[in-house]
Design a protein around this motif. Structure first.
Motif, short mmCIF file in Angstrom:
data_model
loop_
_atom_site.label_atom_id
_atom_site.label_comp_id
_atom_site.label_asym_id
_atom_site.label_seq_id
_atom_site.Cartn_x
_atom_site.Cartn_y
_atom_site.Cartn_z
N LEU A 73 0.86 -1.21 0.00
CA LEU A 73 0.00 -0.17 -0.06
C LEU A 73 0.79 1.23 0.16
O LEU A 73 1.82 1.17 0.39
CB LEU A 73 -0.86 -0.05 1.30
N PRO A 74 0.31 2.36 -0.48
CA PRO A 74 1.21 3.69 -0.46
C PRO A 74 0.94 4.22 0.76
O PRO A 74 1.16 5.55 1.06
CB PRO A 74 0.57 4.51 -1.65
N ILE A 75 0.66 3.61 1.83
CA ILE A 75 0.73 4.02 3.10
C ILE A 75 1.88 3.50 4.17
O ILE A 75 2.26 2.34 3.89
CB ILE A 75 -0.62 3.67 3.79
N PRO A 76 2.50 4.47 4.72
CA PRO A 76 3.84 4.05 5.44
C PRO A 76 3.36 2.93 6.61
O PRO A 76 2.17 3.01 7.09
CB PRO A 76 4.28 5.53 6.38
N THR A 77 4.11 2.04 6.57
CA THR A 77 3.88 0.87 7.54
C THR A 77 3.43 1.40 9.03
O THR A 77 2.74 0.80 9.59
CB THR A 77 5.09 -0.15 7.61
N PHE A 78 4.19 2.52 9.47
CA PHE A 78 4.02 2.83 10.84
C PHE A 78 2.60 3.47 11.16
O PHE A 78 2.11 3.11 12.13
CB PHE A 78 5.25 4.25 11.02
N VAL A 79 2.04 4.07 10.10
CA VAL A 79 0.60 4.37 10.12
C VAL A 79 -0.08 3.29 10.31
O VAL A 79 -1.12 3.34 11.18
CB VAL A 79 0.16 5.27 8.94
N LEU B 6 -9.32 2.55 8.94
CA LEU B 6 -9.56 3.83 9.35
C LEU B 6 -8.45 4.85 9.36
O LEU B 6 -8.48 5.85 8.46
CB LEU B 6 -10.54 4.17 10.53
N LEU B 7 -7.24 4.40 9.96
CA LEU B 7 -6.22 5.27 10.07
C LEU B 7 -5.62 5.51 8.63
O LEU B 7 -5.08 6.61 8.18
CB LEU B 7 -5.25 4.87 10.83
N GLY B 8 -5.57 4.27 7.92
CA GLY B 8 -5.01 4.47 6.32
C GLY B 8 -5.70 5.26 5.63
O GLY B 8 -5.34 5.96 4.94
N MET C 138 -3.30 13.46 3.12
CA MET C 138 -2.32 13.48 2.01
C MET C 138 -3.20 14.45 0.61
O MET C 138 -2.25 15.26 0.06
CB MET C 138 -1.60 12.51 1.43
N LEU C 139 -4.30 13.85 0.28
CA LEU C 139 -5.09 14.38 -0.83
C LEU C 139 -5.31 15.87 -0.55
O LEU C 139 -5.24 16.71 -1.41
CB LEU C 139 -6.25 13.68 -1.23
N TRP C 140 -5.84 16.36 1.05
CA TRP C 140 -6.21 17.35 0.99
C TRP C 140 -5.15 18.42 1.24
O TRP C 140 -5.17 19.52 0.73
CB TRP C 140 -6.91 17.45 2.65
N SER C 141 -3.85 17.90 1.67
CA SER C 141 -2.86 18.76 1.72
C SER C 141 -2.13 19.10 0.50
O SER C 141 -0.96 19.96 0.17
CB SER C 141 -1.74 18.45 2.55
N GLY C 142 -2.57 18.27 -0.71
CA GLY C 142 -1.93 18.41 -2.00
C GLY C 142 -0.75 17.65 -2.27
O GLY C 142 0.06 17.70 -3.20
N GLN C 143 -0.51 16.91 -1.38
CA GLN C 143 0.87 15.69 -1.64
C GLN C 143 0.20 14.73 -2.14
O GLN C 143 -0.62 14.09 -1.40
CB GLN C 143 1.44 15.79 -0.26
N SER C 144 1.23 14.04 -2.86
CA SER C 144 0.82 12.80 -3.67
C SER C 144 1.73 11.58 -2.84
O SER C 144 2.93 11.86 -2.21
CB SER C 144 0.88 12.59 -5.02
N PRO C 145 1.14 10.40 -2.52
CA PRO C 145 2.06 9.37 -2.08
C PRO C 145 3.35 9.35 -2.92
O PRO C 145 3.15 9.21 -4.03
CB PRO C 145 1.32 8.13 -2.00
N SER C 146 4.43 9.38 -2.39
CA SER C 146 5.81 9.32 -3.22
C SER C 146 6.38 7.87 -3.08
O SER C 146 6.04 7.14 -2.26
CB SER C 146 6.96 10.36 -2.90
#
Length: 86
Positions: free
Chosen positions: A24-30, A53-55, A62-70
């Motif tokens: 997933l493009p979500i950090p494992t820590f999250v 839910l946290l993911g 990230m979408l709201w802040s304008g950053q895309s998963p890198s």
């Protein structure tokens, strides 16, 4: 048997979080924090619900802040595929 059960129970939550977060493009820590928090607050079902839910919340932030998963946020440094536009 008791010692084995305690050891397996102790590694169960982090291991599930790592396996749930794989690919997933979500950090494992999250995912890990969501799984642990969900487990503490809602028990066994919270283990999965908290991570999901946290993911979702992380992706929305990230979408709201304008950053895309890198690539540095994804496991193995693989870019997340771009959604198809109509």
């Amino acid at each position: 048997f008791l010692i084995l059960s305690v050891v397996v129970g102790a590694i169960d939550t982090p291991l599930k979080a790592v396996l749930l977060g794989r690919g997933l493009p979500i950090p494992t820590f999250v995912i890990l924090i969501g799984a642990i928090g969900g487990m503490v607050s809602m028990g066994m079902m919270g283990l999965f619900i908290g991570a999901v839910l946290l993911g979702i919340g992380y992706q929305m932030l990230m979408l709201w802040s304008g950053q895309s998963p890198s690539a540095e946020n994804t496991p193995g440094g693989v870019e997340a595929p771009e959604p198809a536009s109509a």
